[in-house]
Scaffold this active site. Structure first.
Site: not given
Ligand code: BGC
Ligand code: MG
Length: 550
Positions: A212, A272
């Protein structure tokens, strides 16, 4: 529950499996509820594994299922190494991994490392004072002399990116919700802790990660102000146009050069393990492809980056696709993109681009022919439109903050529809957390399985087509060109050359084939065949796919 049973072997010998892979994104809250609480769960996912495998995809990406107060529906994690009870248990997760592997599918999980929940014990400790061992684990700052936040940074979800903490008498940084404080990656202990949680999941058998907001890990050490972005350079790819986040150039709040060092550490850990992989989400409205190049070039960096280019509000046309590839060739020649049209953050593309069923099919064929990997989002294979969610039913804090100019992300997060007969579409016996869209019921999996002309079968054919030709999976391209509304390119790999043309318009079009001896393929996708004099007549939203004869 699962009628279809497909057994392809789970294989960890191909370290490069991710290159050109098709990854199916599962939003666990809305995929399949197994216990009647109205919320999808891990057991539900395992019950549907045969269906996912039947699509022909290589991997699943499961959006976060970790312990979380759910302020951002799991993207606010309070324990990286456990499963939230609403989704099940660690043992249930093991069942998911086993079911996936039995079907030959790789499992990628969604690591939200840039920020934690404010309920995470790390943050609780960090905020308890200025001298505890974790006091520097988050981005804390004194106020300016006038009491205001240290700089002008904005939160994507609205308002300043700083929240006052009365205990420490300091501000902390949150690029997203107030309840999502940003970790301080300048601190090596933070990196070590993050890598330890990553190892926890690798040891548990996952094959990879979706990372993310990978470009948000670091903030400028000096916390300098972001400059204003002139209106002509604003781009609503990442945040809706009504969001003032678009008014800044995020020079200092993200995309910091130090990130390269952390990504190398991350990759070294993955190396790893056999055949593990990751895809980093790069959200940047101006420099997305350039960062993709930086982050994915060479064997020491992350494998792929998830690009926002085809998630844009503006309808994708041939010119735009060609432009994106031209820029990619310039700034990310050796990088590896991962494309998507839809996900849990944007309006479903069938509605976003107002696509006819024919256009939806052509886009599906096209994405399966592009250089890069592909993420498809649950329900995309059913051609689902965006669901209309009433204000009273809204769950997404982003939508609640910007309603009605921006309705948030609930319309793409409503439950998956499995069958038409049940009022919840077979998603749940209970009261679903977001209403099942009535418009979706007649597009359920069961209804489409029984209808040979349904789009679901087209997706299966398009994926199978990609799999049949290594040039489409791993090959290079010989330039991507727009001729009016027609997109054209070749793909090449180990002596195999394919020609692909797509008429992204309602108007028929006449073209010449490139030089060479071609035989048309992909008739099952409705592709056109050139006339004997190599004139190519493309109907509206029609492709031509051809294989070069040596
Ligand atoms: C995720 C979102 C989230 C954000 C914060 C992103 O880009 O896909 O759904 O709200 O990150 O974590
Ligand atoms: Mg449930």
């Amino acid at each position: 529950m699962d009628a279809i049973d497909m057994h392809k072997p789970y294989d960890t010998t191909d370290k490069d499996w991710w290159r050109g892979a098709v990854i199916y994104q599962i939003y666990p809250r809305s995929f399949q509820d197994s216990n009647g609480d109205g919320i999808g769960d891990l057991i539900g996912i395992s019950q549907r594994m045969g269906y996912i495998a039947s699509l022909g995809v290589d991997a699943i990406w499961i959006s976060p299922f970790f312990t979380s107060p759910m302020k951002d529906f799991g993207y606010d994690v309070s324990d990286y190494c456990d499963v939230d009870p609403m989704f099940g248990t660690l043992a249930d997760f093991d069942v998911v991994v086993e079911a996936a592997h039995q079907h030959g599918l790789k499992v990628m999980i969604d690591l939200v490392l840039s920020h934690t929940s404010d309920q995470h014990p790390w943050f609780q400790e960090s905020k308890s004072g200025r001298t505890n061992p974790k006091s520097d684990w988050y981005v804390w700052s004194d106020p300016k002399p006038d009491g205001t936040p240290p700089n002008n940074w904005l939160s994507i979800f609205g308002g300043p990116a700083w929240q006052w903490d009365a205990g420490r008498e300091q501000y902390y940084l949150h690029n997203f919700l107030v309840e999502q404080p940003d970790l301080n990656f300048h601190n090596d202990d933070v990196q070590d802790a993050i890598l330890a949680t990553t190892r926890f999941w690798l040891d548990r058998g996952v094959d990879g990660f979706r990372l993310d907001t990978i470009n948000f890990y670091y903030a400028d050490k000096e916390l300098r102000d972001n400059p204003a972005l002139p209106p002509e350079r604003r781009n609503a790819n990442i945040a809706p146009s009504v969001n003032p986040y678009n008014h800044q150039e995020h020079l200092y709040s993200k995309n910091q050069p130090e990130n390269i060092g952390f990504l190398k550490r991350f990759r070294a850990l993955l190396d790893e393990y056999p055949a593990s992989s990751c895809v980093g989400e790069v959200g940047d409205a101006q420099r997305g492809l350039e960062l993709l190049g930086q982050y994915t070039s060479g064997p020491e960096m992350v494998h792929m980056c998830y690009a926002f280019e085809f998630l844009a509000k503006t309808k994708l046309d041939a010119t735009r696709v060609a432009q994106v590839f031209e820029e990619l060739d310039r700034v990310a020649k050796d990088g590896w993109p991962c494309w998507a049209f839809s996900n849990h953050d944007v309006q479903r593309h069938a509605s976003r681009w107002d696509l006819t069923p024919q256009a939806q099919r052509l886009f599906a064929t096209m994405i399966m022919c592009l250089r890069g990997s592909v993420c498809m989002y649950q329900g995309e294979e059913l051609g689902l439109p965006e669901a209309d969610v009433a204000f009273e039913d809204l769950q997404d804090p982003y939508g609640i903050a910007f309603w009605p100019e921006f309705k948030g992300r609930d319309g793409c997060r409503t439950p998956m529809v499995w069958e038409p007969s049940n009022q919840n579409g077979g998603f749940s016996d209970g009261f679903p957390w977001l209403p099942v869209s009535h418009d979706h019921l007649n597009r359920s999996v069961k209804a489409q399985e029984e209808e040979p002309s349904a789009i679901l079968h087209h997706y299966r054919r398009a994926i199978a087509f990609r799999k049949e030709y290594p040039a489409l999976v791993k090959g290079d391209h010989g330039g991507v060109f727009a001729h009016g509304d027609v997109l054209e390119f070749t793909r090449e790999y180990q002596g195999q050359t394919l020609f692909c043309a797509f008429n992204l318009s309602d108007t028929p079009s006449l073209h010449g084939m490139p030089a060479g001896d071609w035989v048309t393929i992909g008739h099952e996708l409705g592709g056109a065949t050139p006339s004997p004099d190599y004139k190519l007549h493309l109907g509206p939203w029609q492709a031509c796919l051809a294989l070069k004869q040596e």
